[in-house]
Scaffold this motif. Structure first.
Motif, PDB file in Angstrom:
ATOM      1  N   VAL A   1       0.837  -1.206   0.000  1.00 26.45           N
ATOM      2  CA  VAL A   1       0.000   0.000   0.000  1.00 26.45           C
ATOM      3  C   VAL A   1       0.871   1.255   0.000  1.00 26.45           C
ATOM      4  O   VAL A   1       0.649   2.179  -0.798  1.00 26.45           O
TER       5      VAL A   1
ATOM      6  N   LEU B   1      -7.454   2.538  -4.685  1.00 26.92           N
ATOM      7  CA  LEU B   1      -7.065   1.154  -4.402  1.00 26.92           C
ATOM      8  C   LEU B   1      -8.296   0.272  -4.263  1.00 26.92           C
ATOM      9  O   LEU B   1      -9.253   0.623  -3.562  1.00 26.92           O
TER      10      LEU B   1
ATOM     11  N   ALA C   1      -4.494   2.432   5.144  1.00 25.03           N
ATOM     12  CA  ALA C   1      -4.545   2.579   3.684  1.00 25.03           C
ATOM     13  C   ALA C   1      -5.545   3.672   3.306  1.00 25.03           C
ATOM     14  O   ALA C   1      -5.251   4.525   2.463  1.00 25.03           O
TER      15      ALA C   1
END
Length: 107
Positions: A35, A46, A67
């Motif tokens: 990440v 993502l 993240a």
């Protein structure tokens, strides 16, 4: 200890991280590193494909929250897709399904 399998597919400024195995205290540093690398390279959208994830603990949840924080600093987002019912239940019980867009489990 179960190994964590990670593969990344790039789609322009998006990336899908295919994850397999257990996301726990022992394996989450691997996911964290992927990440961080993606965000450092300018990938702020993502998608985490959880179809092959068999276990997720609080350390794994922490990586997901981190993240989200990292990509939001750049106007991005994290989406969780295809979680197994057991993993979805952990996400739902911890409130993660209200924090991160999450597909409901197949089945």
């Amino acid at each position: 200890m179960m190994e964590l399998r990670l593969s990344v597919r790039h789609h322009g400024d998006r990336a899908t991280i295919h994850i397999g195995g257990e996301i726990d205290l022992a394996t989450c540093p691997q996911l964290q590193a992927v990440v961080v690398d993606l965000v450092d390279r300018g990938c702020y959208q993502l998608i985490l494909d959880l179809e092959q994830v068999s276990f997720l603990d609080c350390a794994g949840i922490r990586v997901l929250v981190d993240a989200q924080r990292r990509v939001q600093e750049h106007g991005g987002s994290v989406r969780l897709v295809r979680p197994r019912p057991l993993v979805w239940r952990v996400l739902a019980l911890t409130g993660m399904t209200t924090v991160l867009p999450t597909d409901t489990p197949d089945g």
